[in-house]
Every structure is written in structure tokens, then in C-alpha cells.
Write a protein that holds these residues in place. Structure first.
Motif, PDB file in Angstrom:
ATOM      1  N   CYS A   1       0.852  -1.187   0.000  1.00 50.90           N
ATOM      2  CA  CYS A   1       0.000   0.000   0.000  1.00 50.90           C
ATOM      3  C   CYS A   1       0.883   1.231   0.000  1.00 50.90           C
ATOM      4  O   CYS A   1       1.972   1.219   0.562  1.00 50.90           O
ATOM      5  CB  CYS A   1      -0.895  -0.005   1.244  1.00 50.90           C
ATOM      6  N   LYS A   2       0.447   2.252  -0.672  1.00 54.67           N
ATOM      7  CA  LYS A   2       1.105   3.552  -0.585  1.00 54.67           C
ATOM      8  C   LYS A   2       0.014   4.611  -0.594  1.00 54.67           C
ATOM      9  O   LYS A   2      -1.162   4.283  -0.726  1.00 54.67           O
ATOM     10  CB  LYS A   2       2.115   3.751  -1.716  1.00 54.67           C
ATOM     11  N   MET A   3       0.397   5.839  -0.482  1.00 54.23           N
ATOM     12  CA  MET A   3      -0.611   6.882  -0.342  1.00 54.23           C
ATOM     13  C   MET A   3      -1.660   6.812  -1.448  1.00 54.23           C
ATOM     14  O   MET A   3      -2.845   6.977  -1.198  1.00 54.23           O
ATOM     15  CB  MET A   3       0.034   8.249  -0.306  1.00 54.23           C
ATOM     16  N   GLN A   4      -1.241   6.593  -2.682  1.00 51.28           N
ATOM     17  CA  GLN A   4      -2.214   6.380  -3.748  1.00 51.28           C
ATOM     18  C   GLN A   4      -1.528   5.844  -4.991  1.00 51.28           C
ATOM     19  O   GLN A   4      -0.390   6.181  -5.280  1.00 51.28           O
ATOM     20  CB  GLN A   4      -2.998   7.645  -4.090  1.00 51.28           C
ATOM     21  N   TYR A   5      -2.219   4.989  -5.697  1.00 53.62           N
ATOM     22  CA  TYR A   5      -1.820   4.607  -7.042  1.00 53.62           C
ATOM     23  C   TYR A   5      -2.623   5.478  -7.976  1.00 53.62           C
ATOM     24  O   TYR A   5      -3.755   5.836  -7.687  1.00 53.62           O
ATOM     25  CB  TYR A   5      -2.101   3.125  -7.293  1.00 53.62           C
ATOM     26  N   ASN A   6      -2.031   5.826  -9.108  1.00 49.59           N
ATOM     27  CA  ASN A   6      -2.660   6.808  -9.988  1.00 49.59           C
ATOM     28  C   ASN A   6      -3.413   6.232 -11.168  1.00 49.59           C
ATOM     29  O   ASN A   6      -4.068   6.971 -11.890  1.00 49.59           O
ATOM     30  CB  ASN A   6      -1.606   7.801 -10.483  1.00 49.59           C
ATOM     31  N   SER A   7      -3.283   4.914 -11.386  1.00 48.94           N
ATOM     32  CA  SER A   7      -3.979   4.329 -12.531  1.00 48.94           C
ATOM     33  C   SER A   7      -4.053   2.813 -12.403  1.00 48.94           C
ATOM     34  O   SER A   7      -3.307   2.194 -11.638  1.00 48.94           O
ATOM     35  CB  SER A   7      -3.256   4.679 -13.839  1.00 48.94           C
ATOM     36  N   GLN A   8      -4.939   2.257 -13.207  1.00 51.67           N
ATOM     37  CA  GLN A   8      -5.062   0.811 -13.306  1.00 51.67           C
ATOM     38  C   GLN A   8      -3.733   0.220 -13.770  1.00 51.67           C
ATOM     39  O   GLN A   8      -3.262  -0.785 -13.237  1.00 51.67           O
ATOM     40  CB  GLN A   8      -6.176   0.482 -14.297  1.00 51.67           C
ATOM     41  N   GLN A   9      -3.112   0.875 -14.739  1.00 50.73           N
ATOM     42  CA  GLN A   9      -1.841   0.378 -15.273  1.00 50.73           C
ATOM     43  C   GLN A   9      -0.755   0.373 -14.205  1.00 50.73           C
ATOM     44  O   GLN A   9       0.038  -0.570 -14.124  1.00 50.73           O
ATOM     45  CB  GLN A   9      -1.397   1.234 -16.475  1.00 50.73           C
ATOM     46  N   GLU A  10      -0.709   1.396 -13.370  1.00 49.73           N
ATOM     47  CA  GLU A  10       0.293   1.440 -12.305  1.00 49.73           C
ATOM     48  C   GLU A  10       0.112   0.273 -11.330  1.00 49.73           C
ATOM     49  O   GLU A  10       1.086  -0.376 -10.944  1.00 49.73           O
ATOM     50  CB  GLU A  10       0.234   2.767 -11.554  1.00 49.73           C
ATOM     51  N   LEU A  11      -1.111  -0.011 -10.940  1.00 49.65           N
ATOM     52  CA  LEU A  11      -1.369  -1.144 -10.048  1.00 49.65           C
ATOM     53  C   LEU A  11      -0.901  -2.456 -10.681  1.00 49.65           C
ATOM     54  O   LEU A  11      -0.270  -3.293 -10.023  1.00 49.65           O
ATOM     55  CB  LEU A  11      -2.859  -1.243  -9.730  1.00 49.65           C
ATOM     56  N   GLN A  12      -1.195  -2.633 -11.961  1.00 47.28           N
ATOM     57  CA  GLN A  12      -0.779  -3.852 -12.646  1.00 47.28           C
ATOM     58  C   GLN A  12       0.741  -3.916 -12.784  1.00 47.28           C
ATOM     59  O   GLN A  12       1.334  -4.989 -12.633  1.00 47.28           O
ATOM     60  CB  GLN A  12      -1.469  -3.949 -14.003  1.00 47.28           C
TER      61      GLN A  12
END
Length: 91
Positions: free
Chosen positions: A21-32
């Protein structure tokens, strides 16, 4: 013994593993990409958490910003296929 409530069940085994976990992921692609990188480096990963701001300019959640997360169902299926549980932080 717990006569009033009964025995408490244990969490599933994966819940005791590593959660990314981090403060926020910015996109679906970043999570993948993050998930793929964990797998590439052979670092155990049991769950990944999408923290706030996945709703973009649509106000305060729980609506997906489809410009950055075009297919949330596919995202969850992709993560599940990689044996990674997905959680959305709601607060």
C-alpha cells in the motif's frame, strides 16, 4: 471458553502475508505494473490496496475515474489471476 460468542475464526492465510500500500496509485496500469514487478523480482505479495483518489474529479468516492481506471473488473480479475487480493481503502 467463549460460550457467549463461540470460537473466533482465523483469518485466511493470505491475510497474514504481505500487503502493498502507498498513499495512492494513480492508474489501473500502475497497479498492474507494481504487481508484475513484485512477481518479476520474486517478492511475495498477497494483497495490494488502492488508497484514496481513485475517483479523480468525480468527487469523494466511491466512483472510479474511468480515464485512469478504464476497466475495474478487468483490474480485479488480472490481480486475482496473479494470486493477489485487492482492497479499496474507503474512509
Amino acid at each position: 471458553p467463549r460460550r457467549l460468542t463461540g470460537a473466533a475464526p482465523l483469518y485466511p492465510r493470505w491475510a497474514f502475508g504481505f500487503w502493498q500500500c502507498k498513499m495512492q496509485y494513480n492508474s489501473q496500469q500502475e497497479l498492474q505494473n507494481v504487481t508484475a514487478e513484485f512477481r518479476r523480482r520474486q517478492i511475495p505479495l498477497d494483497a495490494i490496496v488502492q488508497d484514496w483518489n481513485y475517483w479523480g474529479d468525480r468527487g469523494w468516492g466511491p466512483h472510479w475515474d474511468h480515464t485512469r481506471y478504464p476497466d475495474p473488473a478487468a483490474l480485479v480479475a488480472n490481480l486475482s489471476g496473479a494470486h493477489v487480493h485487492f482492497m479499496i481503502s474507503v474512509w
